[in-house]
Design an enzyme around this catalytic site. Structure first.
Site, mmCIF file in Angstrom:
data_model
loop_
_atom_site.group_PDB
_atom_site.id
_atom_site.type_symbol
_atom_site.label_atom_id
_atom_site.label_comp_id
_atom_site.label_asym_id
_atom_site.label_seq_id
_atom_site.Cartn_x
_atom_site.Cartn_y
_atom_site.Cartn_z
ATOM 1 C CB VAL A 1 16.165 -2.769 3.707
ATOM 2 C CG1 VAL A 1 15.891 -3.787 2.620
ATOM 3 C CG2 VAL A 1 15.162 -2.860 4.849
ATOM 4 C CB SER B 1 0.365 0.815 2.294
ATOM 5 O OG SER B 1 -0.863 0.456 2.913
ATOM 6 C CE1 TYR C 1 3.279 -0.808 6.541
ATOM 7 C CE2 TYR C 1 1.057 -0.048 6.024
ATOM 8 C CZ TYR C 1 2.152 -0.844 5.738
ATOM 9 O OH TYR C 1 2.127 -1.671 4.644
ATOM 10 C CB ALA C 2 -0.413 6.032 7.617
ATOM 11 C CB ALA C 3 3.978 8.808 8.838
ATOM 12 C CE LYS D 1 4.801 0.253 3.428
ATOM 13 N NZ LYS D 1 5.847 -0.385 2.591
#
Length: 266
Positions: free
Chosen positions: A76, A150, A163-165, A167
């Site tokens: 990807v 998420s 990761y939060a940014a 997602k």
């Protein structure tokens, strides 16, 4: 007065017979469970993954259940790789994207390279696939795209910043494409899983206190079981969700429904 439309068979709305669905990240975890569930509903599943051997293992699991599937190699982070799978499966009725990478480090300790890697896999990889398959679906005037974000797109904890940014960005891309492709008859939705045991959560499982705290935070008092993602994915891929687009579907055991810190004696 016009006659009311005939009420359809509800089970038939979940039937994916005769359709091709591309599931990205299907070698393991939530992607594999999604592929199994979609195949059970009658679809021919293209199991795409960087881990082609793992994708082939998923194909074999589907075949053992009487389903139809094939494996495909996909990176990807490569526009060329994404364009190749779009060209090979331009007739796909639905696309499901589950790949993810989480580097759990406090932000002040992260590097540019780690930031770029997390964004490239979680956000830009999703963007590449949405752009490619979205164009094909819009031309045909139908299709369903299911992204995986998420619950961390909404709430965070120390060490989850990158990761939060990424997602959270997936949620916004999902809403945007839903808005842009809605007039073409293409639906775009996002699933926001809560705590599921997958290759991404091995680090948490190795810490009993951390693992148990996650279980206790959910309203159901436990972690999700992998097959429990298949129903929500099938719903969004199928005609059962024909009036649902731009939606963020939490599959989190009630994590976001309650405070979770304390149960008062009332």
């Amino acid at each position: 007065m016009t006659d009311a439309p005939e009420f359809p068979s509800i089970p038939a709305l979940f039937d994916l017979g005769g359709r091709t669905v591309v599931v990205v990240g299907s070698a393991s975890g939530l992607g594999q469970s999604s592929a199994l569930g979609i195949a059970d509903a009658g679809a021919h599943v293209v199991c795409a993954d960087l881990d082609e051997a793992g994708a082939q293992s998923t194909v074999e699991l589907i075949a053992a259940r009487g389903g139809s599937a094939k494996a495909a190699a996909l990176d990807v982070t490569s526009t060329e790789s994404v364009e190749a799978i779009v060209a090979a499966h331009a007739d796909a009725a639905a696309l499901v994207m589950t790949p993810g990478l989480n580097i759990r480090k406090r932000m002040l300790s992260t590097t540019d390279e780690e930031f770029d890697r997390v964004i490239d896999i979680n956000l830009k990889g999703t963007y590449r696939l949405m752009r490619g398959f979205g164009a094909e679906m819009a031309e045909r005037g139908r299709g369903s795209i299911v992204t995986f974000s998420s619950f961390r797109a909404i709430v965070v904890e120390p060490g989850q910043g990158l990761y939060a940014a990424a997602k959270a960005g997936v949620v916004q891309l999902t809403k945007t494409l839903a808005s842009e492709l809605g007039p073409s008859g293409v639906r775009v939705n996002s699933i926001l899983p809560g705590p599921f045991e997958t290759p991404l959560t091995v680090q948490i499982k190795s810490d009993e206190e951390w693992w148990n705290a996650y279980a206790e935070k959910t309203a159901l008092g436990r972690w999700g079981i992998l097959h429990e993602i298949a129903g929500p994915v099938l719903f969004l891929c199928s005609d059962a969700s024909s009036f649902v687009t731009g939606h963020s579907l939490l599959v989190d055991g009630g994590w976001m429904a309650q405070d979770g810190r304390f149960s008062p004696r009332v």
